[in-house]
Design an enzyme around this catalytic site. Structure first.
Site, PDB file in Angstrom:
ATOM      1  N   ASN A   7       0.877  -1.169   0.000  1.00 46.75           N
ATOM      2  CA  ASN A   7       0.000   0.000   0.000  1.00 46.75           C
ATOM      3  C   ASN A   7       0.913   1.217   0.000  1.00 46.75           C
ATOM      4  O   ASN A   7       1.500   1.576   1.015  1.00 46.75           O
ATOM      5  CB  ASN A   7      -0.895  -0.022   1.243  1.00 46.75           C
ATOM      6  CG  ASN A   7      -1.955   1.056   1.181  1.00 46.75           C
ATOM      7  OD1 ASN A   7      -1.890   1.969   0.343  1.00 46.75           O
ATOM      8  ND2 ASN A   7      -2.919   0.966   2.068  1.00 46.75           N
ATOM      9  N   ARG A  68      -2.401  -2.340  -3.523  1.00 47.07           N
ATOM     10  CA  ARG A  68      -3.721  -1.807  -3.216  1.00 47.07           C
ATOM     11  C   ARG A  68      -3.845  -0.447  -3.900  1.00 47.07           C
ATOM     12  O   ARG A  68      -3.005   0.423  -3.724  1.00 47.07           O
ATOM     13  CB  ARG A  68      -3.877  -1.644  -1.710  1.00 47.07           C
ATOM     14  CG  ARG A  68      -5.148  -0.928  -1.342  1.00 47.07           C
ATOM     15  CD  ARG A  68      -5.352  -0.886   0.158  1.00 47.07           C
ATOM     16  NE  ARG A  68      -6.622  -0.237   0.434  1.00 47.07           N
ATOM     17  CZ  ARG A  68      -6.742   1.046   0.739  1.00 47.07           C
ATOM     18  NH1 ARG A  68      -5.689   1.821   0.816  1.00 47.07           N
ATOM     19  NH2 ARG A  68      -7.933   1.564   0.969  1.00 47.07           N
ATOM     20  N   HIS A 157     -13.742   0.686  -0.196  1.00 47.89           N
ATOM     21  CA  HIS A 157     -13.680  -0.481   0.711  1.00 47.89           C
ATOM     22  C   HIS A 157     -14.112  -1.768  -0.001  1.00 47.89           C
ATOM     23  O   HIS A 157     -14.513  -2.737   0.658  1.00 47.89           O
ATOM     24  CB  HIS A 157     -14.617  -0.318   1.929  1.00 47.89           C
ATOM     25  CG  HIS A 157     -14.179   0.705   2.935  1.00 47.89           C
ATOM     26  ND1 HIS A 157     -15.084   1.418   3.686  1.00 47.89           N
ATOM     27  CD2 HIS A 157     -12.956   1.115   3.338  1.00 47.89           C
ATOM     28  CE1 HIS A 157     -14.437   2.238   4.506  1.00 47.89           C
ATOM     29  NE2 HIS A 157     -13.140   2.074   4.300  1.00 47.89           N
ATOM     30  N   LEU A 186     -17.065  -0.798   9.439  1.00 47.09           N
ATOM     31  CA  LEU A 186     -17.001   0.344  10.357  1.00 47.09           C
ATOM     32  C   LEU A 186     -15.606   0.476  10.945  1.00 47.09           C
ATOM     33  O   LEU A 186     -15.280  -0.133  11.963  1.00 47.09           O
ATOM     34  CB  LEU A 186     -18.029   0.157  11.491  1.00 47.09           C
ATOM     35  CG  LEU A 186     -19.462  -0.240  11.078  1.00 47.09           C
ATOM     36  CD1 LEU A 186     -20.323  -0.478  12.307  1.00 47.09           C
ATOM     37  CD2 LEU A 186     -20.081   0.833  10.183  1.00 47.09           C
ATOM     38  N   GLY A 189     -12.709   5.051   8.561  1.00 50.71           N
ATOM     39  CA  GLY A 189     -13.617   5.286   7.441  1.00 50.71           C
ATOM     40  C   GLY A 189     -14.689   4.216   7.549  1.00 50.71           C
ATOM     41  O   GLY A 189     -14.405   3.105   7.995  1.00 50.71           O
ATOM     42  N   ARG A 218     -15.109  12.124   9.418  1.00 47.04           N
ATOM     43  CA  ARG A 218     -15.862  12.560   8.226  1.00 47.04           C
ATOM     44  C   ARG A 218     -17.352  12.638   8.537  1.00 47.04           C
ATOM     45  O   ARG A 218     -17.889  11.769   9.222  1.00 47.04           O
ATOM     46  CB  ARG A 218     -15.646  11.591   7.071  1.00 47.04           C
ATOM     47  CG  ARG A 218     -14.263  11.666   6.477  1.00 47.04           C
ATOM     48  CD  ARG A 218     -14.115  10.682   5.313  1.00 47.04           C
ATOM     49  NE  ARG A 218     -12.813  10.042   5.377  1.00 47.04           N
ATOM     50  CZ  ARG A 218     -12.557   8.811   4.958  1.00 47.04           C
ATOM     51  NH1 ARG A 218     -13.520   8.070   4.434  1.00 47.04           N
ATOM     52  NH2 ARG A 218     -11.360   8.315   5.059  1.00 47.04           N
ATOM     53  N   ASP A 259     -12.314   8.094  18.902  1.00 47.87           N
ATOM     54  CA  ASP A 259     -11.949   6.789  19.445  1.00 47.87           C
ATOM     55  C   ASP A 259     -13.201   6.136  20.045  1.00 47.87           C
ATOM     56  O   ASP A 259     -13.724   6.581  21.066  1.00 47.87           O
ATOM     57  CB  ASP A 259     -10.861   6.966  20.513  1.00 47.87           C
ATOM     58  CG  ASP A 259     -10.471   5.632  21.137  1.00 47.87           C
ATOM     59  OD1 ASP A 259     -11.043   4.591  20.753  1.00 47.87           O
ATOM     60  OD2 ASP A 259      -9.593   5.632  22.020  1.00 47.87           O
ATOM     61  N   GLY A 307     -12.551  -2.249  12.441  1.00 44.77           N
ATOM     62  CA  GLY A 307     -12.221  -1.908  13.840  1.00 44.77           C
ATOM     63  C   GLY A 307     -13.408  -1.810  14.776  1.00 44.77           C
ATOM     64  O   GLY A 307     -13.448  -2.491  15.809  1.00 44.77           O
ATOM     65  N   GLY A 309     -16.761  -2.404  13.957  1.00 47.75           N
ATOM     66  CA  GLY A 309     -17.700  -3.502  13.725  1.00 47.75           C
ATOM     67  C   GLY A 309     -17.257  -4.795  14.383  1.00 47.75           C
ATOM     68  O   GLY A 309     -18.075  -5.568  14.888  1.00 47.75           O
ATOM     69  N   GLU A 310     -15.948  -5.037  14.408  1.00 48.22           N
ATOM     70  CA  GLU A 310     -15.441  -6.282  14.980  1.00 48.22           C
ATOM     71  C   GLU A 310     -15.299  -6.211  16.496  1.00 48.22           C
ATOM     72  O   GLU A 310     -15.405  -7.221  17.182  1.00 48.22           O
ATOM     73  CB  GLU A 310     -14.056  -6.609  14.383  1.00 48.22           C
ATOM     74  CG  GLU A 310     -14.116  -6.980  12.922  1.00 48.22           C
ATOM     75  CD  GLU A 310     -12.736  -6.972  12.255  1.00 48.22           C
ATOM     76  OE1 GLU A 310     -11.733  -7.218  12.948  1.00 48.22           O
ATOM     77  OE2 GLU A 310     -12.681  -6.701  11.045  1.00 48.22           O
ATOM     78  N   GLU A 361      -7.810  -7.014   4.591  1.00 45.95           N
ATOM     79  CA  GLU A 361      -7.617  -6.553   3.214  1.00 45.95           C
ATOM     80  C   GLU A 361      -6.363  -7.133   2.577  1.00 45.95           C
ATOM     81  O   GLU A 361      -6.363  -7.454   1.398  1.00 45.95           O
ATOM     82  CB  GLU A 361      -7.535  -5.024   3.188  1.00 45.95           C
ATOM     83  CG  GLU A 361      -8.893  -4.375   3.121  1.00 45.95           C
ATOM     84  CD  GLU A 361      -8.789  -2.857   2.991  1.00 45.95           C
ATOM     85  OE1 GLU A 361      -8.370  -2.229   3.982  1.00 45.95           O
ATOM     86  OE2 GLU A 361      -9.107  -2.332   1.922  1.00 45.95           O
TER      87      GLU A 361
HETATM   88  P1  ADP Z   1      -9.079   2.116   9.529  1.00 44.53           P
HETATM   89  O1  ADP Z   1      -8.480   0.859   8.957  1.00 44.53           O
HETATM   90  O2  ADP Z   1     -10.218   2.657   8.743  1.00 44.53           O
HETATM   91  O3  ADP Z   1      -8.103   3.170   9.945  1.00 44.53           O
HETATM   92  P2  ADP Z   1      -9.917   0.376  11.699  1.00 44.53           P
HETATM   93  O4  ADP Z   1     -10.679  -0.645  10.940  1.00 44.53           O
HETATM   94  O5  ADP Z   1      -8.618  -0.001  12.313  1.00 44.53           O
HETATM   95  O6  ADP Z   1      -9.771   1.718  10.895  1.00 44.53           O
HETATM   96  O7  ADP Z   1     -10.885   0.912  12.867  1.00 44.53           O
HETATM   97  C1  ADP Z   1     -10.549   1.974  13.698  1.00 44.53           C
HETATM   98  C2  ADP Z   1     -11.689   2.190  14.684  1.00 44.53           C
HETATM   99  O8  ADP Z   1     -11.901   0.992  15.425  1.00 44.53           O
HETATM  100  C3  ADP Z   1     -11.465   3.294  15.705  1.00 44.53           C
HETATM  101  O9  ADP Z   1     -12.635   4.089  15.798  1.00 44.53           O
HETATM  102  C4  ADP Z   1     -11.253   2.540  16.999  1.00 44.53           C
HETATM  103  O10 ADP Z   1     -11.733   3.285  18.088  1.00 44.53           O
HETATM  104  C5  ADP Z   1     -12.089   1.306  16.777  1.00 44.53           C
HETATM  105  N1  ADP Z   1     -11.629   0.197  17.626  1.00 44.53           N
HETATM  106  C6  ADP Z   1     -10.477  -0.497  17.523  1.00 44.53           C
HETATM  107  N2  ADP Z   1     -10.392  -1.401  18.519  1.00 44.53           N
HETATM  108  C7  ADP Z   1     -11.506  -1.261  19.264  1.00 44.53           C
HETATM  109  C8  ADP Z   1     -12.026  -1.895  20.440  1.00 44.53           C
HETATM  110  N3  ADP Z   1     -11.368  -2.868  21.057  1.00 44.53           N
HETATM  111  N4  ADP Z   1     -13.230  -1.492  20.905  1.00 44.53           N
HETATM  112  C9  ADP Z   1     -13.899  -0.521  20.293  1.00 44.53           C
HETATM  113  N5  ADP Z   1     -13.482   0.125  19.196  1.00 44.53           N
HETATM  114  C10 ADP Z   1     -12.309  -0.244  18.685  1.00 44.53           C
END
Ligand code: ADP
Length: 379
Positions: A7, A68, A157, A186, A189, A218, A259, A307, A309-310, A361
């Site tokens: 990337n 990517r 995405h 989620l 982005g 955003r 966060d 992040g 969603g998981e 990804e």
């Molecule tokens: P990107 O790849 O788009 O930068 P990620 O998929 O890593 O982002 O997601 C980042 C988001 O996930 C942030 O808002 C962060 O607060 C949230 N996140 C990461 N770990 C946790 C967790 N254990 N509990 C809640 N939210 C989390």
């Protein structure tokens, strides 16, 4: 196959060497501050990467490279083997992704020069969404804005939505080609995609990744007149507006933080701004889920990934608690259980299963590279 996934950004280079047979990551790194100090350019960054690969891989050789690429415009609906014509085509799409595509092209040129015998493949963030019907990708704007300026929904995405769709279908025992789902990616982005018969038929990001859901910084959807009026009234310049919408809005704009963990904690302690940010974000997603349930003719699954969603059971709970009209019901103990495996988190009597599917990804890109190159070898 040992695939190096790259990337390449304007000032950074991220890489992972993945063995597609085992899924193991054999080497990975992030080189930052390209163009500053000792790392003069992308060529210098690649030398650093080569050192790292040499240390981590020993005798093993990278057999293919997967790049990517953020924007594939209207041309690229699938991964492609890279040659100089393809690099130029990716560069020509720079007006659509000014921060990303020129940097991707730089990384490709450097690597093609240094590794002329290693096949290189471009994998596009937009390509999964090339199956959108025109009524979904057209904006109701004057025709020439599309024809002359390429103003349309592209969606992003895509690699993640595609990968997660495949895993969700498999987990539920559906044939992917007959699988309808709503996929919510989620992260910082965020986007949601309507998947019908395994293909993307609508997605919340648009001409750029700004449209749609409330994201970390955003805004997602806003009334476009807000933008023109604030500029016309001299409250901000066009450049400032761009920064407001992309960097100072979303969860951060509403609450001061992007966060998710700290927002959930603050909301639990009674912080009104955090509570508001979470409820605005959850409500926006609920509206999209309802809309896309209709778009796919009845979803067979709602899938959370990336992040938030998981990891955030609290945010999943908040979203699903507003989906009663669709018959969505979470199984609370399963929802709060942490796991890195794809899993069903809904109750047995939920009308639609709700899933958490971790996205990856890099692994997805490595898999697509292998598929393309093996397909070519057989042809
Ligand atoms: P990107 O790849 O788009 O930068 P990620 O998929 O890593 O982002 O997601 C980042 C988001 O996930 C942030 O808002 C962060 O607060 C949230 N996140 C990461 N770990 C946790 C967790 N254990 N509990 C809640 N939210 C989390």
């Amino acid at each position: 196959m040992l695939v190096l996934v790259i990337n390449s950004g304007s000032s950074s280079l991220k890489f992972q060497a993945i063995d597609t047979a085992s899924g193991d990551v054999l080497s990975k790194g992030l080189i930052e501050q390209i163009g500053e100090g000792p790392i003069a350019d992308h060529g210098a960054a690649i030398v650093i990467m080569e050192d790292q690969l040499h240390k981590d891989l020993g005798e093993r050789e990278v057999q293919a490279v997967g790049h990517r690429v953020v924007h594939g415009g209207e041309r690229f609906s699938q991964p492609v083997r890279i040659d100089y014509e393809i690099v130029r085509a990716i560069e020509r799409l720079s007006p659509l992704a000014p921060l990303h595509n020129p940097a991707h092209a730089l990384g490709m040129r450097e690597l093609m020069e240094r590794w002329p015998d290693t096949p290189q493949v471009a994998v596009f963030d937009t390509s999964f969404h090339r199956t959108l019907p025109e009524y979904a990708w057209r904006y109701a704007l004057p025709d020439y804005l599309y024809k002359e300026h390429g103003v349309r929904r592209y969606g992003f995405h895509g690699t993640s939505h595609d990968y997660v769709t495949g895993i969700a279908a498999e987990l539920l025992g559906h044939d992917r080609n007959q699988f309808n789902a709503v996929i919510a990616h989620l992260g910082n982005g965020a986007s949601v995609t309507a998947v019908k018969n395994g293909r993307s038929v609508d997605t919340s990001m648009g001409y750029t990744p700004l449209e749609g859901l409330v994201m970390g910084t955003r805004s997602g959807d806003v009334d476009p007149s807000i933008i023109t009026q604030l500029i016309v009234r001299g409250i901000c310049s066009a450049e400032e507006m761009d920064s407001i919408l992309n960097k100072q809005s979303g969860l951060k704009g509403l609450s001061g933080s992007n966060d998710m963990r700290s927002l959930v904690e603050r909301a639990a302690e009674g912080d009104d701004a955090a509570e508001l940010a979470l409820s605005v974000a959850a409500y926006r997603l609920q509206k999209y889920v309802g809309a896309y349930h209709v778009a796919v003719g009845g979803a067979q699954a709602l899938v959370f990934t990336a992040g938030i969603g998981e990891n955030s059971w609290q945010f999943r709970e908040r979203v699903c608690s507003g989906l009663g009209a669709l018959g969505v019901k979470l199984d609370m103990p399963t929802n709060v259980t942490r796991s890195s495996e794809p899993r069903v988190i809904s109750a047995l009597d939920s009308a639609i299963p709700v899933l958490v599917v971790p996205t990856n990804e890099e692994e997805a890109i490595a898999g697509l590279v292998k598929e393309l190159l093996n397909g070519n070898a057989e042809a």
